[in-house]
Design an enzyme around this catalytic site. Structure first.
Site, mmCIF file in Angstrom:
data_model
loop_
_atom_site.group_PDB
_atom_site.id
_atom_site.type_symbol
_atom_site.label_atom_id
_atom_site.label_comp_id
_atom_site.label_asym_id
_atom_site.label_seq_id
_atom_site.Cartn_x
_atom_site.Cartn_y
_atom_site.Cartn_z
ATOM 1 N N ASP A 30 31.556 -34.105 -0.774
ATOM 2 C CA ASP A 30 30.161 -34.520 -0.968
ATOM 3 C C ASP A 30 30.122 -36.027 -0.761
ATOM 4 O O ASP A 30 30.909 -36.762 -1.369
ATOM 5 C CB ASP A 30 29.697 -34.201 -2.396
ATOM 6 C CG ASP A 30 29.514 -32.707 -2.637
ATOM 7 O OD1 ASP A 30 29.649 -31.931 -1.674
ATOM 8 O OD2 ASP A 30 29.238 -32.314 -3.781
ATOM 9 N N ASP B 161 22.375 -23.119 -2.821
ATOM 10 C CA ASP B 161 22.566 -23.800 -4.110
ATOM 11 C C ASP B 161 21.837 -23.021 -5.206
ATOM 12 O O ASP B 161 20.753 -23.411 -5.652
ATOM 13 C CB ASP B 161 22.000 -25.229 -4.042
ATOM 14 C CG ASP B 161 22.678 -26.076 -2.985
ATOM 15 O OD1 ASP B 161 23.913 -26.058 -2.919
ATOM 16 O OD2 ASP B 161 21.966 -26.755 -2.226
#
Ligand code: 1PR
Length: 550
Positions: free
Chosen positions: A239, A402
């Protein structure tokens, strides 16, 4: 005199930067051929790479006037190597694109893999084992090595063998296919050598040097049969975002919160800084990661194309990392500050040209799926997923999910698809549904994960990156219930993500679900484990993994 220049056919499809980086690493100069007059006559070695849809690729060959010159090139005896759809184009046709004629030096058609018992596309590291020759080898192909494949259509070995080709075979859950093949001056691989780590570079080097017979191939597949087939794929995920000092860093959240926990600041501390993206990616490559994924996690903030910070990261990473790279975050239609509209397809194209093999779409996929249902499940052909997969192939389009768990007391308590859970909710609820979110979990939507994954499969996604906000950063293992539920709903491969804290969690997810790949982040970033530790653990427990020393 040895040849130092390689000509590469460039039909502007997919990631050619990695191939060019691989050739540079091997010490060759690349000359691009976009039309036959670009130097095909003087080429001594020609690479013929292709990705995506057979018809799209072959039609480009016809419309640019390449088919006859390529046939003449082959007949001249000069060396040519087809890669992926470049191999497929040598055949007469493919059931992927009925009526479209390939170059046709092999009179057979490609067939789709049977998806009744396995995921299609076939994505991952598989073998290419020479079985029908007494040669000692074929361009350094090694039965013990694994090579990176990504394709839905396969060439049957029967016709090429009958026609006198030496064939290296791959096996995907019982279906055999041509992994590589060679006859005289023509060599072709279904796998991507430029994405297959050192094993792939070895094959490429042997071909470029003209070393067809090599000693690298241990004799005849049979003895190594237990090692053949698709490996359990392990992905390292980075990330990436700008930290408070303005540097682009690898970070990692706890349930998507990437700020240090601070006793004093109620709004949280600094963005966690776990290293520089290019260096971290290279470290995981050297540790044996089968793929590396970058997620630009603040891309929902305005991110004009010209400023895309990830482009430089990709360019640099692809110079030294020879496994597939995925980039996610901000793949959607954009408007630059000067008002210029940039389509998601254009955004993706820039990423592919910078070294990405796949793009991962998050928020935009959720919005597209919502509209899909509003329209009564009608496709428009205009979503990011559809446009990108049409041009670059479904295998290049990942949808990143997500989800958040929502507990309910009974299935009737929601209109959404529920699972019965073995981990009851805070009030003893035995049912849960998984709610889709956008903008990195900041916004909840009235869409469940099953609706999302079935819609995006129809819209051309080739793979699902299945995160889970409840599990992210907890080191408590993957959400097996979620993974099993999604796997039962789609045919495309699923990557299990979120919650990995130790090698045992990877063993658990591969043993207790049919996941196609598993992804880890925090446990690697914090140096608690190396990627190789996980692979060794899996291997010790009898699971097939790619284990090639770099
Ligand atoms: O919505 O298309 O712009 O894409 C944004 C992308 O950024 C999405 O793929 C979304 O998942 C990701 N993202 C956004 N915010 C965050 C965040 O963490 N605040 N990261 C985020 C998602 C989750 C995983 C993580 C695993 C494994 N990261 O990829 O790597 O959960 O972690 P673990 O092994 O440490 O548990 P768009």
């Amino acid at each position: 005199m040895s040849i130092s220049i390689v000509h590469v056919l460039d039909l502007e499809s997919g990631n050619l930067r990695s191939l060019s980086n691989a050739l540079t690493k091997l010490g060759y100069e690349v000359k691009w051929i976009k039309k036959p007059s670009d130097g095909l006559d003087e080429a001594e070695i020609l690479l013929f790479p292709g990705v995506g849809n057979f018809g799209h690729f072959v039609n480009e060959l016809w419309s640019r006037g390449f088919v006859e010159p390529l046939r003449a090139y082959i007949a001249s005896g000069r060396r040519i190597m087809g890669i992926c759809v470049g191999l497929q184009a040598l055949f007469a046709g493919s059931t992927e694109s009925p009526g479209v004629k390939g170059i046709g030096i092999i009179p057979a058609e490609l067939q789709k893999f049977d998806d009744s018992t396995k995921s299609v596309p076939h994505i991952g590291w598989n073998s290419a084992s020479v079985t029908n020759t007494e040669d000692e080898g074929l361009y350094s192909l090694c039965a013990e090595s694994k090579y990176y494949y990504v394709h839905s259509y396969r060439a049957d070995i029967e016709v090429p063998v009958r026609e006198g080709w030496t064939v290296a075979v791959g096996n995907y859950n019982g279906e055999e296919f041509v992994g590589a093949m060679c006859k005289d001056n023509v060599f072709a691989t279904q796998f991507h050598p430029e994405k297959s780590g050192v094993a792939g570079l070895r094959v490429l080097r042997a071909f470029l040097r003209g070393n067809r017979i090599s000693k690298a191939q241990p004799l005849h597949g049979g003895i190594l049969k237990k090692n053949l087939g698709l490996t359990n794929r392990l992905i390292a995920c980075l990330d990436v975002r700008t930290n408070d000092d303005g540097d682009l860093v690898v970070t990692k959240g706890d349930q998507y919160d990437v700020r240090e926990k601070s006793a004093t600041a109620s709004a949280g501390g600094k963005v966690r800084n776990l290293g520089k993206p290019v260096e971290v990616a290279e470290r995981y490559y050297l540790q044996g990661a089968d793929e590396v994924t970058f997620l630009n996690i603040t891309s929902f903030r305005n991110c004009p194309l010209v400023d895309m910070p990830m482009l430089e990261i990709l360019r640099k990473t692809s110079e030294t990392v020879f496994v597939p790279l995925t980039i996610g975050g901000g793949i959607r239609d954009l408007i630059d500050p000067d008002g210029t509209k940039i389509s998601a397809l254009d955004v993706a194209s820039v990423y592919f040209r910078s070294g990405a093999d796949k793009v991962s779409i998050g928020s935009d996929a959720v919005i597209a799926a919502e509209k899909f249902y509003e329209r009564g499940q009608v496709l428009t052909g205009e979503t990011a997923m559809e446009t990108i997969s049409r041009s670059y192939g479904a295998q290049a389009v990942v949808v990143s999910v997500d989800p958040k768990r929502v507990y309910v007391s009974s299935p009737e308590a929601t209109k959404h698809h529920v699972i019965r859970t073995s981990y009851p909710g805070p009030n003893g609820e035995e049912y849960a549904w998984y709610q889709c979110t956008i903008k990195g979990g900041r916004e909840l939507r009235d869409l469940d994960v099953r609706q999302l994954v079935t819609a995006v499969e129809k819209m051309g996604a080739g793979e699902i990156l299945l995160n889970c906000i409840d599990k992210d950063g907890t080191n408590s293992g993957f959400d097996l219930e979620l993974i099993n539920d999604v796997k039962s709903a789609v045919k495309i491969p699923v990557i299990a993500s979120s919650g990995a804290g130790k090698p045992e969690h990877f063993l658990e997810v591969f043993e207790k679900t049919n996941t196609d790949a598993a992804l880890g982040a925090g446990m690697f970033h914090r140096n608690e484990y190396k990627v190789a530790d996980v692979k060794n653990y899996l291997s010790e427990h009898g699971l097939l993994v790619r284990n090639e020393p770099e």
